[in-house]
Enzyme design. Sequence first.
Site, PDB file in Angstrom:
ATOM      1  N   SER A  16       8.625 -12.695  33.073  1.00 46.38           N
ATOM      2  CA  SER A  16       7.783 -13.898  33.213  1.00 46.38           C
ATOM      3  C   SER A  16       6.434 -13.749  32.510  1.00 46.38           C
ATOM      4  O   SER A  16       5.790 -12.705  32.587  1.00 46.38           O
ATOM      5  CB  SER A  16       7.528 -14.180  34.693  1.00 46.38           C
ATOM      6  N   SER A  18       4.022 -15.837  33.345  1.00 49.75           N
ATOM      7  CA  SER A  18       3.057 -16.510  34.226  1.00 49.75           C
ATOM      8  C   SER A  18       1.857 -15.631  34.586  1.00 49.75           C
ATOM      9  O   SER A  18       0.730 -16.137  34.599  1.00 49.75           O
ATOM     10  CB  SER A  18       3.758 -17.019  35.484  1.00 49.75           C
ATOM     11  N   THR A  64      10.512 -19.600  40.715  1.00 49.45           N
ATOM     12  CA  THR A  64      11.440 -19.843  39.617  1.00 49.45           C
ATOM     13  C   THR A  64      12.846 -19.411  40.013  1.00 49.45           C
ATOM     14  O   THR A  64      13.113 -19.091  41.180  1.00 49.45           O
ATOM     15  CB  THR A  64      10.903 -19.216  38.305  1.00 49.45           C
ATOM     16  N   LYS A  68      14.332 -22.247  43.507  1.00 53.42           N
ATOM     17  CA  LYS A  68      13.637 -23.540  43.550  1.00 53.42           C
ATOM     18  C   LYS A  68      14.144 -24.476  44.654  1.00 53.42           C
ATOM     19  O   LYS A  68      13.383 -25.291  45.169  1.00 53.42           O
ATOM     20  CB  LYS A  68      13.721 -24.228  42.189  1.00 53.42           C
ATOM     21  N   ASN A  89       8.791 -25.921  42.541  1.00 51.89           N
ATOM     22  CA  ASN A  89       8.416 -24.725  41.773  1.00 51.89           C
ATOM     23  C   ASN A  89       7.020 -24.244  42.144  1.00 51.89           C
ATOM     24  O   ASN A  89       6.507 -23.316  41.525  1.00 51.89           O
ATOM     25  CB  ASN A  89       8.494 -24.990  40.258  1.00 51.89           C
ATOM     26  N   ASP A 105       7.127 -29.000  37.285  1.00 53.95           N
ATOM     27  CA  ASP A 105       7.918 -29.066  36.055  1.00 53.95           C
ATOM     28  C   ASP A 105       8.007 -30.526  35.581  1.00 53.95           C
ATOM     29  O   ASP A 105       7.887 -30.810  34.381  1.00 53.95           O
ATOM     30  CB  ASP A 105       9.355 -28.565  36.286  1.00 53.95           C
ATOM     31  N   ALA A 127      22.440 -30.095  33.666  1.00 54.23           N
ATOM     32  CA  ALA A 127      22.431 -30.836  34.934  1.00 54.23           C
ATOM     33  C   ALA A 127      21.944 -29.957  36.083  1.00 54.23           C
ATOM     34  O   ALA A 127      22.243 -30.216  37.238  1.00 54.23           O
ATOM     35  CB  ALA A 127      23.831 -31.369  35.229  1.00 54.23           C
ATOM     36  N   ARG A 155      28.882 -32.233  37.267  1.00 53.77           N
ATOM     37  CA  ARG A 155      27.476 -32.053  37.685  1.00 53.77           C
ATOM     38  C   ARG A 155      26.582 -33.117  37.056  1.00 53.77           C
ATOM     39  O   ARG A 155      25.606 -33.557  37.649  1.00 53.77           O
ATOM     40  CB  ARG A 155      26.963 -30.666  37.288  1.00 53.77           C
ATOM     41  N   TYR A 213      12.514 -20.970  26.492  1.00 48.67           N
ATOM     42  CA  TYR A 213      11.691 -20.168  25.578  1.00 48.67           C
ATOM     43  C   TYR A 213      12.277 -18.772  25.511  1.00 48.67           C
ATOM     44  O   TYR A 213      12.896 -18.304  26.460  1.00 48.67           O
ATOM     45  CB  TYR A 213      10.209 -20.152  25.980  1.00 48.67           C
ATOM     46  N   GLY A 234       9.514 -24.642  24.964  1.00 49.66           N
ATOM     47  CA  GLY A 234       9.487 -24.256  26.369  1.00 49.66           C
ATOM     48  C   GLY A 234       8.182 -23.615  26.808  1.00 49.66           C
ATOM     49  O   GLY A 234       7.793 -23.730  27.970  1.00 49.66           O
TER      50      GLY A 234
END
Length: 266
Positions: A16, A18, A64, A68, A89, A105, A127, A155, A213, A234
């Site tokens: 990540s 983040s 994440t 979620k 999220n 998001d 989906a 889906r 990403y 992304g």
Amino acid sequence: MSAIRLGVIGWPIAHSRSPDIHNAALSAVRLRDWRYQLLPVPPALFGEVVAALPGAGFRGVNVTIPHKEAALTCAAQTSETASAIGAANTLTFLQDGGIIADNTDAPAIAAVLPPTIAGGSALVLGAGGSARAAVWSLWKAGAAEVRVWNRTAARAEALCEALGGSAARQADPADVLINCTAAGLGNGEDAFSQLPLGADELTRYGCVVDLVYAPGGAPIARAADQRGVAVVDGLEILVRQGALSFAGFTGVQAPLEVMRSAARAR
Ligand code: NDP
């Protein structure tokens, strides 16, 4: 004084970006006692860990894959967006012990859609959770027509029944294409072999938004860019959803440009 903590919960989570993005933002707005960290938590421990976080000094966490949906059910309060999408999220921990679940998001995707989407058309690939956020954001932005294609067609049909739109069997042209599939991410597979369109057909879309990403760029965003199609990648979505969460956690407006630079630094 002990640090005020934020973090991102996922499994796996080592990849990540983040922490880089949020720690750069905390430093830029001079929240010197705040720290943002990785929280690797397997599904079986999610509820238990979330319940313990406020006592350990946490004000909030991003959530994440694969948590979620669980994040939505562990909160006493859920935003209208998170409830409509069926996934959260962002969890914010209140002083009184309450937890608020939100989905940033969806507004992050809405923020990057081109103006042509108002009254226009869109094709969403995928989906899962992010496709649900994408469909929600398209309607919010005034799309007139939303089609959803997914590898597992049932889906896509279920998603359209819940959020509106029509399930697609093929990739017809549209003003906006949003990729919400993980196609091409594993084992060196060719992304397009798993999708209903080839790289050259990306020119049939006014704008391509790729939620994925990857190091060196994700295959669909790269292919669209090479063909001169307007692209939102992304990392931009990651930064935008992070900025909205940051403002909710800290009460301070997020330094978007600082977060963007941190996301692209590695
Ligand atoms: P989900 O697991 O909920 O959904 C995955 C989707 O990808 C499903 O539609 C699945 O289809 C499809 N898929 C998976 N593998 C393939 C494949 N080999 N070929 C075709 N389709 C495939 O994930 P999310 O919706 O949460 O996330 C999807 C992607 O978006 C991930 O790569 C994630 O990292 C990224 N993302 C990025 C964000 C950002 O901030 N930039 C935010 C959220 C997500 P099926 O139903 O048939 O299995």
